[in-house]
Design an enzyme around this catalytic site. Sequence first.
Site, PDB file in Angstrom:
ATOM      1  N   HIS A   1       0.875  -1.165   0.000  1.00  0.00           N
ATOM      2  CA  HIS A   1       0.000   0.000   0.000  1.00  0.00           C
ATOM      3  C   HIS A   1       0.920   1.225   0.000  1.00  0.00           C
ATOM      4  O   HIS A   1       2.022   1.169   0.550  1.00  0.00           O
ATOM      5  CB  HIS A   1      -0.834  -0.054   1.293  1.00  0.00           C
ATOM      6  CG  HIS A   1      -1.907   0.979   1.402  1.00  0.00           C
ATOM      7  ND1 HIS A   1      -1.663   2.273   1.785  1.00  0.00           N
ATOM      8  CD2 HIS A   1      -3.252   0.902   1.213  1.00  0.00           C
ATOM      9  CE1 HIS A   1      -2.797   2.949   1.818  1.00  0.00           C
ATOM     10  NE2 HIS A   1      -3.786   2.143   1.466  1.00  0.00           N
TER      11      HIS A   1
ATOM     12  N   ASP B   1       3.084  -4.564   7.886  1.00  0.00           N
ATOM     13  CA  ASP B   1       1.849  -3.793   7.779  1.00  0.00           C
ATOM     14  C   ASP B   1       0.708  -4.802   7.945  1.00  0.00           C
ATOM     15  O   ASP B   1       0.449  -5.607   7.048  1.00  0.00           O
ATOM     16  CB  ASP B   1       1.827  -3.116   6.408  1.00  0.00           C
ATOM     17  CG  ASP B   1       0.476  -2.502   6.083  1.00  0.00           C
ATOM     18  OD1 ASP B   1      -0.488  -2.741   6.815  1.00  0.00           O
ATOM     19  OD2 ASP B   1       0.404  -1.795   5.066  1.00  0.00           O
TER      20      ASP B   1
ATOM     21  N   GLN C   1      -4.495  -5.402   6.771  1.00  0.00           N
ATOM     22  CA  GLN C   1      -5.458  -6.349   6.193  1.00  0.00           C
ATOM     23  C   GLN C   1      -5.361  -7.727   6.844  1.00  0.00           C
ATOM     24  O   GLN C   1      -6.030  -8.658   6.404  1.00  0.00           O
ATOM     25  CB  GLN C   1      -5.221  -6.487   4.683  1.00  0.00           C
ATOM     26  CG  GLN C   1      -5.412  -5.199   3.902  1.00  0.00           C
ATOM     27  CD  GLN C   1      -6.862  -4.717   3.888  1.00  0.00           C
ATOM     28  OE1 GLN C   1      -7.790  -5.473   4.165  1.00  0.00           O
ATOM     29  NE2 GLN C   1      -7.052  -3.454   3.576  1.00  0.00           N
TER      30      GLN C   1
ATOM     31  N   LYS D   1     -10.457  -1.025  10.323  1.00  0.00           N
ATOM     32  CA  LYS D   1     -10.641  -2.147   9.406  1.00  0.00           C
ATOM     33  C   LYS D   1     -11.056  -3.415  10.149  1.00  0.00           C
ATOM     34  O   LYS D   1     -11.270  -4.461   9.543  1.00  0.00           O
ATOM     35  CB  LYS D   1      -9.349  -2.395   8.621  1.00  0.00           C
ATOM     36  CG  LYS D   1      -9.016  -1.226   7.683  1.00  0.00           C
ATOM     37  CD  LYS D   1      -7.913  -1.573   6.756  1.00  0.00           C
ATOM     38  CE  LYS D   1      -7.309  -0.370   6.071  1.00  0.00           C
ATOM     39  NZ  LYS D   1      -8.056   0.101   4.901  1.00  0.00           N
TER      40      LYS D   1
ATOM     41  N   CYS E   1      -4.658   2.362  -3.726  1.00  0.00           N
ATOM     42  CA  CYS E   1      -3.400   2.853  -3.113  1.00  0.00           C
ATOM     43  C   CYS E   1      -2.300   1.828  -3.293  1.00  0.00           C
ATOM     44  O   CYS E   1      -1.483   1.601  -2.387  1.00  0.00           O
ATOM     45  CB  CYS E   1      -3.577   3.179  -1.630  1.00  0.00           C
ATOM     46  SG  CYS E   1      -4.739   4.484  -1.321  1.00  0.00           S
TER      47      CYS E   1
END
Length: 414
Positions: A128, A205, A208, A231, A371
Amino acid sequence: MYQTVSTFDVNKIRNEFPILQQVVNGKPLTYLDNAATSQKPRDVLEVLSRYYQEDNANVHRGIHELSRRATVAYESARERVAEWLGASDRAEIVWTRGTTEAINLVAATWGMDQLTEGDEVLLTIMEHHSNIVPWQLVAKRTGAKLRYIELDAEGKLILDDLDQLLTDRTKLVAMTHVSNALGTVNPVQRVIEAAHAKGALVLLDGAQAVPHMNVDVSALGADFYAFSSHKMCGPTGAGVLWGRKEILEEMSPYQGGGEMIGFVGRDESTWADLPHKFEAGTPNIAGAVGAAAAVDFMEKVGYDGIQEHEAGLLRYALDRMGELKDLTVYGPKTLGERSGVISFALGDAHPHDIATILDSEGVAIRAGHHCAQLVMKHLGVAATTRASFSMYNTTDDVDRLFEGLRVVQGIFGR
Ligand code: PLP
Protein backbone atom coordinates in the site's frame (compact mmCIF):
# COMPACT_ATOMS: atom_id res chain seq x y z
CA MET A 1 -23.42 -24.85 -0.85
CA TYR A 2 -21.39 -23.24 1.87
CA GLN A 3 -22.23 -24.13 5.50
CA THR A 4 -21.38 -21.94 8.49
CA VAL A 5 -19.47 -23.56 11.37
CA SER A 6 -21.73 -24.62 14.20
CA THR A 7 -20.73 -21.88 16.66
CA PHE A 8 -20.62 -19.18 14.00
CA ASP A 9 -24.03 -17.75 13.25
CA VAL A 10 -23.66 -15.16 10.52
CA ASN A 11 -27.23 -13.91 10.84
CA LYS A 12 -26.79 -13.30 14.54
CA ILE A 13 -23.51 -11.50 13.87
CA ARG A 14 -25.06 -9.45 11.10
CA ASN A 15 -27.78 -8.25 13.46
CA GLU A 16 -25.07 -6.72 15.63
CA PHE A 17 -24.35 -4.19 12.85
CA PRO A 18 -27.16 -1.61 12.67
CA ILE A 19 -25.80 0.04 9.51
CA LEU A 20 -26.29 -3.16 7.51
CA GLN A 21 -30.05 -3.13 8.10
CA GLN A 22 -30.74 -0.40 5.55
CA VAL A 23 -31.92 0.04 2.01
CA VAL A 24 -29.62 1.85 -0.44
CA ASN A 25 -30.87 2.98 -3.84
CA GLY A 26 -34.03 0.98 -3.21
CA LYS A 27 -32.14 -2.27 -2.53
CA PRO A 28 -30.99 -3.91 0.70
CA LEU A 29 -27.42 -2.77 1.36
CA THR A 30 -24.74 -5.27 0.33
CA TYR A 31 -21.55 -3.96 1.84
CA LEU A 32 -18.47 -5.46 0.16
CA ASP A 33 -15.96 -2.68 0.69
CA ASN A 34 -14.52 -4.09 3.89
CA ALA A 35 -10.88 -3.82 2.89
CA ALA A 36 -11.41 -0.04 2.80
CA THR A 37 -13.18 0.07 6.13
CA SER A 38 -15.37 -2.27 8.14
CA GLN A 39 -18.71 -1.58 9.76
CA LYS A 40 -19.08 -1.22 13.54
CA PRO A 41 -21.03 -3.54 15.82
CA ARG A 42 -23.36 -2.35 18.54
CA ASP A 43 -20.80 -3.28 21.24
CA VAL A 44 -18.30 -0.80 19.83
CA LEU A 45 -20.92 1.92 19.20
CA GLU A 46 -22.20 1.57 22.77
CA VAL A 47 -18.72 1.73 24.30
CA LEU A 48 -17.97 4.90 22.32
CA SER A 49 -21.25 6.49 23.29
CA ARG A 50 -20.87 5.50 26.96
CA TYR A 51 -17.34 6.88 27.07
CA TYR A 52 -18.51 10.28 25.83
CA GLN A 53 -21.65 10.28 27.96
CA GLU A 54 -20.04 9.18 31.21
CA ASP A 55 -16.24 9.37 31.32
CA ASN A 56 -14.99 11.98 28.85
CA ALA A 57 -12.04 14.05 30.12
CA ASN A 58 -8.42 14.55 29.18
CA VAL A 59 -6.04 11.81 30.24
CA HIS A 60 -2.99 11.63 32.49
CA ARG A 61 -3.14 15.24 33.71
CA GLY A 62 -6.35 15.96 35.58
CA ILE A 63 -6.75 15.38 39.29
CA HIS A 64 -10.45 14.74 39.19
CA GLU A 65 -12.70 11.72 38.92
CA LEU A 66 -13.52 11.96 35.20
CA SER A 67 -9.88 12.39 34.23
CA ARG A 68 -9.02 9.37 36.34
CA ARG A 69 -11.72 7.35 34.62
CA ALA A 70 -10.68 8.49 31.14
CA THR A 71 -7.06 7.62 31.94
CA VAL A 72 -8.03 4.18 33.22
CA ALA A 73 -10.16 3.58 30.12
CA TYR A 74 -7.36 4.72 27.79
CA GLU A 75 -4.61 2.72 29.50
CA SER A 76 -6.82 -0.35 29.96
CA ALA A 77 -7.47 -0.25 26.22
CA ARG A 78 -3.72 -0.33 25.65
CA GLU A 79 -3.40 -3.26 28.05
CA ARG A 80 -6.18 -5.13 26.24
CA VAL A 81 -4.57 -4.64 22.82
CA ALA A 82 -1.16 -5.67 24.19
CA GLU A 83 -2.58 -8.91 25.55
CA TRP A 84 -4.56 -9.66 22.36
CA LEU A 85 -1.59 -8.97 20.09
CA GLY A 86 0.81 -11.05 22.18
CA ALA A 87 3.04 -8.08 23.08
CA SER A 88 5.40 -8.77 25.93
CA ASP A 89 4.74 -5.39 27.55
CA ARG A 90 1.93 -2.80 27.32
CA ALA A 91 4.65 -0.16 26.78
CA GLU A 92 5.17 -1.70 23.33
CA ILE A 93 1.74 -0.51 22.20
CA VAL A 94 1.82 3.01 20.77
CA TRP A 95 -1.53 4.54 19.83
CA THR A 96 -1.52 6.19 16.41
CA ARG A 97 -4.13 7.47 13.95
CA GLY A 98 -3.81 4.24 12.03
CA THR A 99 -1.44 2.12 9.97
CA THR A 100 -0.28 5.09 7.91
CA GLU A 101 0.77 7.07 10.94
CA ALA A 102 2.37 4.04 12.58
CA ILE A 103 4.61 3.47 9.54
CA ASN A 104 5.38 7.18 9.21
CA LEU A 105 6.39 7.18 12.87
CA VAL A 106 8.95 4.43 12.30
CA ALA A 107 10.22 6.05 9.09
CA ALA A 108 10.58 9.51 10.64
CA THR A 109 12.28 8.31 13.82
CA TRP A 110 14.06 4.98 13.38
CA GLY A 111 14.55 5.60 9.65
CA MET A 112 15.99 9.09 10.01
CA ASP A 113 18.21 8.02 12.91
CA GLN A 114 19.49 4.72 11.56
CA LEU A 115 19.68 4.99 7.77
CA THR A 116 22.70 6.47 6.06
CA GLU A 117 23.84 6.81 2.47
CA GLY A 118 23.88 3.45 0.71
CA ASP A 119 21.81 1.61 3.32
CA GLU A 120 18.93 -0.36 1.89
CA VAL A 121 15.25 -0.76 2.76
CA LEU A 122 13.62 -3.77 1.15
CA LEU A 123 9.95 -3.35 0.24
CA THR A 124 7.64 -5.34 -2.00
CA ILE A 125 5.78 -4.04 -5.02
CA MET A 126 2.63 -5.27 -3.30
CA GLU A 127 2.74 -2.49 -0.69
CA HIS A 128 0.00 0.00 0.00
CA HIS A 129 1.33 3.52 -0.66
CA SER A 130 1.52 4.03 3.09
CA ASN A 131 4.38 1.52 3.20
CA ILE A 132 6.22 3.01 0.21
CA VAL A 133 5.99 6.79 0.35
CA PRO A 134 7.28 7.22 3.95
CA TRP A 135 10.37 5.23 2.92
CA GLN A 136 10.82 7.30 -0.24
CA LEU A 137 10.76 10.45 1.90
CA VAL A 138 13.39 9.03 4.25
CA ALA A 139 15.51 7.67 1.38
CA LYS A 140 15.61 11.15 -0.18
CA ARG A 141 16.84 12.69 3.04
CA THR A 142 19.32 9.99 4.06
CA GLY A 143 20.64 8.67 0.74
CA ALA A 144 19.30 5.20 1.54
CA LYS A 145 18.14 3.03 -1.38
CA LEU A 146 14.83 1.25 -1.81
CA ARG A 147 14.78 -2.23 -3.26
CA TYR A 148 11.74 -4.31 -4.04
CA ILE A 149 10.62 -7.92 -3.89
CA GLU A 150 8.77 -8.56 -7.16
CA LEU A 151 5.53 -10.45 -7.81
CA ASP A 152 4.89 -13.48 -9.97
CA ALA A 153 2.01 -13.76 -12.43
CA GLU A 154 -0.39 -14.86 -9.67
CA GLY A 155 0.48 -11.91 -7.43
CA LYS A 156 2.65 -13.83 -4.98
CA LEU A 157 6.02 -12.60 -3.79
CA ILE A 158 9.02 -14.02 -5.65
CA LEU A 159 11.23 -15.12 -2.80
CA ASP A 160 13.67 -17.36 -4.67
CA ASP A 161 16.26 -14.61 -4.76
CA LEU A 162 15.55 -13.29 -1.28
CA ASP A 163 19.09 -14.02 -0.14
CA GLN A 164 20.44 -11.81 -2.92
CA LEU A 165 17.92 -9.06 -2.25
CA LEU A 166 18.97 -8.98 1.40
CA THR A 167 22.48 -7.53 1.44
CA ASP A 168 24.88 -6.41 4.12
CA ARG A 169 23.41 -2.93 3.65
CA THR A 170 19.78 -3.99 4.23
CA LYS A 171 18.64 -2.35 7.45
CA LEU A 172 14.92 -2.98 7.21
CA VAL A 173 12.37 -5.10 5.41
CA ALA A 174 8.98 -3.36 5.38
CA MET A 175 6.18 -5.45 3.93
CA THR A 176 2.51 -6.15 4.13
CA HIS A 177 1.20 -9.22 5.93
CA VAL A 178 -1.83 -9.43 3.61
CA SER A 179 -2.28 -7.51 0.32
CA ASN A 180 -5.22 -5.10 0.11
CA ALA A 181 -5.13 -5.15 -3.69
CA LEU A 182 -4.77 -8.88 -4.38
CA GLY A 183 -5.66 -10.60 -1.10
CA THR A 184 -2.33 -12.45 -1.07
CA VAL A 185 -1.36 -13.74 2.37
CA ASN A 186 2.41 -13.45 2.51
CA PRO A 187 4.78 -16.02 4.03
CA VAL A 188 6.07 -13.40 6.46
CA GLN A 189 7.75 -15.90 8.78
CA ARG A 190 10.15 -16.91 6.03
CA VAL A 191 11.06 -13.29 5.28
CA ILE A 192 11.49 -12.46 8.96
CA GLU A 193 13.92 -15.33 9.43
CA ALA A 194 15.95 -14.42 6.34
CA ALA A 195 16.03 -10.71 7.26
CA HIS A 196 17.09 -11.38 10.83
CA ALA A 197 19.83 -13.70 9.61
CA LYS A 198 21.24 -10.68 7.74
CA GLY A 199 20.81 -8.39 10.74
CA ALA A 200 17.89 -6.42 9.24
CA LEU A 201 14.75 -5.46 11.15
CA VAL A 202 11.26 -6.27 9.87
CA LEU A 203 8.19 -4.04 9.87
CA LEU A 204 4.88 -5.71 9.01
CA ASP A 205 1.85 -3.79 7.78
CA GLY A 206 -0.98 -5.72 9.40
CA ALA A 207 -3.87 -3.53 8.22
CA GLN A 208 -5.46 -6.35 6.19
CA ALA A 209 -4.41 -9.16 8.52
CA VAL A 210 -5.89 -8.37 11.95
CA PRO A 211 -9.51 -8.20 10.70
CA HIS A 212 -9.24 -11.81 9.53
CA MET A 213 -6.64 -13.76 11.49
CA ASN A 214 -5.19 -14.16 14.91
CA VAL A 215 -1.88 -12.31 15.06
CA ASP A 216 0.64 -12.90 17.81
CA VAL A 217 3.56 -10.52 17.40
CA SER A 218 5.79 -12.42 19.80
CA ALA A 219 5.28 -15.67 17.90
CA LEU A 220 5.78 -13.91 14.54
CA GLY A 221 9.07 -12.44 15.72
CA ALA A 222 8.93 -9.23 13.63
CA ASP A 223 10.22 -5.95 15.06
CA PHE A 224 7.33 -3.60 14.23
CA TYR A 225 3.68 -4.33 13.50
CA ALA A 226 1.18 -1.68 12.35
CA PHE A 227 -2.60 -1.81 12.01
CA SER A 228 -5.77 0.31 11.95
CA SER A 229 -8.74 -0.17 14.22
CA HIS A 230 -11.30 0.90 11.60
CA LYS A 231 -10.64 -2.15 9.41
CA MET A 232 -11.44 -4.52 12.27
CA CYS A 233 -14.79 -3.19 13.45
CA GLY A 234 -13.33 -0.35 15.53
CA PRO A 235 -13.51 3.41 15.06
CA THR A 236 -11.56 5.48 12.51
CA GLY A 237 -8.62 7.61 13.63
CA ALA A 238 -7.18 4.96 15.93
CA GLY A 239 -4.44 2.48 15.22
CA VAL A 240 -1.44 0.86 16.74
CA LEU A 241 2.26 0.64 16.28
CA TRP A 242 3.68 -2.33 18.13
CA GLY A 243 7.45 -2.28 18.43
CA ARG A 244 9.98 -4.35 20.28
CA LYS A 245 10.61 -2.51 23.53
CA GLU A 246 14.38 -2.36 23.24
CA ILE A 247 14.07 -0.82 19.76
CA LEU A 248 11.39 1.69 20.79
CA GLU A 249 13.55 2.71 23.77
CA GLU A 250 16.38 3.70 21.41
CA MET A 251 14.19 5.63 18.98
CA SER A 252 13.84 9.43 18.95
CA PRO A 253 10.41 10.87 19.65
CA TYR A 254 8.07 11.39 16.70
CA GLN A 255 6.18 14.62 17.38
CA GLY A 256 6.92 17.12 20.15
CA GLY A 257 4.35 18.52 22.55
CA GLY A 258 2.49 17.74 25.72
CA GLU A 259 2.37 14.21 27.17
CA MET A 260 5.63 13.07 25.52
CA ILE A 261 8.04 14.98 27.77
CA GLY A 262 9.76 14.31 31.07
CA PHE A 263 11.01 17.83 31.67
CA VAL A 264 11.03 20.93 29.46
CA GLY A 265 13.79 23.54 29.71
CA ARG A 266 14.50 26.59 27.53
CA ASP A 267 16.78 24.81 25.11
CA GLU A 268 16.30 21.14 25.81
CA SER A 269 13.79 18.66 27.07
CA THR A 270 13.77 15.08 28.22
CA TRP A 271 11.30 12.45 27.10
CA ALA A 272 8.58 10.54 28.87
CA ASP A 273 8.89 6.79 29.25
CA LEU A 274 7.45 4.43 26.67
CA PRO A 275 4.93 4.48 25.15
CA HIS A 276 4.12 8.13 25.98
CA LYS A 277 7.33 9.32 24.32
CA PHE A 278 5.54 8.69 21.02
CA GLU A 279 2.14 10.10 21.94
CA ALA A 280 2.42 13.90 21.79
CA GLY A 281 -0.73 15.92 22.49
CA THR A 282 -4.19 14.84 23.50
CA PRO A 283 -4.64 11.35 22.08
CA ASN A 284 -7.72 9.85 20.45
CA ILE A 285 -8.98 8.55 23.80
CA ALA A 286 -12.38 7.42 22.57
CA GLY A 287 -10.70 5.84 19.55
CA ALA A 288 -8.45 3.75 21.77
CA VAL A 289 -11.38 2.72 23.97
CA GLY A 290 -13.38 1.81 20.86
CA ALA A 291 -10.44 -0.12 19.41
CA ALA A 292 -10.26 -2.24 22.55
CA ALA A 293 -14.02 -2.85 22.32
CA ALA A 294 -13.44 -4.02 18.74
CA VAL A 295 -10.78 -6.44 19.99
CA ASP A 296 -13.31 -7.77 22.53
CA PHE A 297 -15.83 -8.17 19.72
CA MET A 298 -13.42 -9.99 17.39
CA GLU A 299 -12.56 -12.40 20.18
CA LYS A 300 -16.19 -12.86 21.14
CA VAL A 301 -17.00 -13.90 17.58
CA GLY A 302 -13.78 -15.92 17.40
CA TYR A 303 -11.09 -15.90 14.73
CA ASP A 304 -11.54 -19.61 13.94
CA GLY A 305 -15.14 -19.04 12.98
CA ILE A 306 -14.33 -15.81 11.12
CA GLN A 307 -11.64 -17.51 9.07
CA GLU A 308 -13.73 -20.50 8.20
CA HIS A 309 -16.72 -18.33 7.28
CA GLU A 310 -14.70 -15.92 5.15
CA ALA A 311 -12.86 -18.77 3.38
CA GLY A 312 -16.25 -20.31 2.57
CA LEU A 313 -17.53 -17.00 1.20
CA LEU A 314 -14.41 -16.60 -0.92
CA ARG A 315 -14.83 -20.10 -2.33
CA TYR A 316 -18.51 -19.51 -3.04
CA ALA A 317 -17.85 -16.11 -4.63
CA LEU A 318 -15.07 -17.41 -6.86
CA ASP A 319 -17.31 -20.29 -7.96
CA ARG A 320 -20.23 -18.01 -8.76
CA MET A 321 -18.14 -15.37 -10.46
CA GLY A 322 -16.51 -18.11 -12.50
CA GLU A 323 -19.87 -18.37 -14.30
CA LEU A 324 -19.33 -14.89 -15.76
CA LYS A 325 -17.90 -14.60 -19.22
CA ASP A 326 -14.82 -12.37 -19.59
CA LEU A 327 -14.05 -12.29 -15.89
CA THR A 328 -10.42 -12.03 -14.79
CA VAL A 329 -9.72 -12.55 -11.09
CA TYR A 330 -6.33 -11.32 -9.90
CA GLY A 331 -4.36 -12.83 -7.04
CA PRO A 332 -3.26 -16.32 -5.96
CA LYS A 333 -5.13 -19.29 -7.40
CA THR A 334 -4.79 -21.37 -4.24
CA LEU A 335 -7.49 -20.43 -1.74
CA GLY A 336 -5.23 -20.96 1.29
CA GLU A 337 -2.88 -18.29 -0.04
CA ARG A 338 -5.45 -15.50 -0.17
CA SER A 339 -7.83 -13.66 2.11
CA GLY A 340 -11.35 -12.48 1.35
CA VAL A 341 -10.42 -9.90 -1.27
CA ILE A 342 -11.42 -10.36 -4.90
CA SER A 343 -9.81 -7.90 -7.31
CA PHE A 344 -11.13 -8.42 -10.80
CA ALA A 345 -11.78 -7.13 -14.30
CA LEU A 346 -14.94 -7.77 -16.28
CA GLY A 347 -14.19 -7.62 -19.99
CA ASP A 348 -13.27 -4.08 -20.88
CA ALA A 349 -15.87 -2.49 -18.59
CA HIS A 350 -14.23 0.32 -16.66
CA PRO A 351 -14.01 -0.45 -12.91
CA HIS A 352 -15.66 2.89 -12.08
CA ASP A 353 -18.61 2.05 -14.34
CA ILE A 354 -18.91 -1.37 -12.71
CA ALA A 355 -18.86 0.22 -9.24
CA THR A 356 -21.44 2.82 -10.23
CA ILE A 357 -23.81 0.21 -11.67
CA LEU A 358 -23.35 -2.03 -8.62
CA ASP A 359 -24.05 0.94 -6.35
CA SER A 360 -27.38 1.47 -8.11
CA GLU A 361 -28.10 -2.17 -7.20
CA GLY A 362 -27.27 -1.47 -3.52
CA VAL A 363 -23.89 -3.22 -3.74
CA ALA A 364 -20.93 -1.28 -2.32
CA ILE A 365 -17.58 -2.30 -3.74
CA ARG A 366 -14.40 -0.38 -4.62
CA ALA A 367 -12.86 0.56 -7.93
CA GLY A 368 -9.48 2.16 -8.43
CA HIS A 369 -5.82 1.54 -7.79
CA HIS A 370 -6.45 0.75 -4.11
CA CYS A 371 -3.40 2.85 -3.11
CA ALA A 372 -1.27 0.17 -4.72
CA GLN A 373 -0.14 1.65 -8.01
CA LEU A 374 2.89 -0.66 -8.24
CA VAL A 375 0.50 -3.62 -8.17
CA MET A 376 -1.61 -2.03 -10.92
CA LYS A 377 1.53 -1.52 -13.01
CA HIS A 378 2.43 -5.18 -12.46
CA LEU A 379 -1.04 -6.23 -13.61
CA GLY A 380 -0.85 -3.87 -16.58
CA VAL A 381 -4.07 -2.06 -15.63
CA ALA A 382 -4.92 1.40 -14.30
CA ALA A 383 -7.48 0.09 -11.85
CA THR A 384 -9.36 -3.00 -10.71
CA THR A 385 -12.77 -3.63 -9.22
CA ARG A 386 -12.53 -5.04 -5.69
CA ALA A 387 -15.05 -6.87 -3.54
CA SER A 388 -13.87 -7.62 -0.02
CA PHE A 389 -15.53 -9.67 2.69
CA SER A 390 -16.00 -9.41 6.40
CA MET A 391 -17.43 -11.76 9.00
CA TYR A 392 -20.95 -10.35 8.54
CA ASN A 393 -21.20 -11.00 4.80
CA THR A 394 -23.42 -13.81 3.56
CA THR A 395 -23.86 -15.93 0.47
CA ASP A 396 -26.84 -13.63 -0.28
CA ASP A 397 -24.37 -10.75 -0.50
CA VAL A 398 -22.34 -12.78 -2.98
CA ASP A 399 -25.47 -13.56 -4.98
CA ARG A 400 -26.33 -9.85 -5.13
CA LEU A 401 -22.81 -9.06 -6.31
CA PHE A 402 -23.15 -11.71 -8.98
CA GLU A 403 -26.57 -10.42 -10.10
CA GLY A 404 -25.17 -6.87 -10.16
CA LEU A 405 -22.34 -8.02 -12.40
CA ARG A 406 -24.90 -9.62 -14.69
CA VAL A 407 -26.60 -6.22 -14.94
CA VAL A 408 -23.21 -4.70 -15.83
CA GLN A 409 -22.81 -7.28 -18.58
CA GLY A 410 -26.33 -6.54 -19.82
CA ILE A 411 -25.60 -2.81 -20.02
CA PHE A 412 -22.34 -3.40 -21.84
CA GLY A 413 -24.14 -5.69 -24.27
CA ARG A 414 -22.57 -9.04 -23.46
N1 PLP B 1 -1.85 -0.87 4.55
C1 PLP B 1 -2.78 -1.61 3.96
C2 PLP B 1 -2.44 -2.98 3.49
C3 PLP B 1 -4.06 -1.11 3.79
O1 PLP B 1 -4.99 -1.84 3.19
C4 PLP B 1 -4.35 0.21 4.24
C5 PLP B 1 -5.69 0.80 4.02
O2 PLP B 1 -6.34 0.52 3.06
C6 PLP B 1 -3.34 0.94 4.86
C7 PLP B 1 -2.10 0.36 5.00
C8 PLP B 1 -3.57 2.31 5.38
O3 PLP B 1 -4.43 2.27 6.47
P1 PLP B 1 -4.98 3.61 7.12
O4 PLP B 1 -5.54 4.43 5.98
O5 PLP B 1 -6.02 3.15 8.07
O6 PLP B 1 -3.83 4.29 7.77
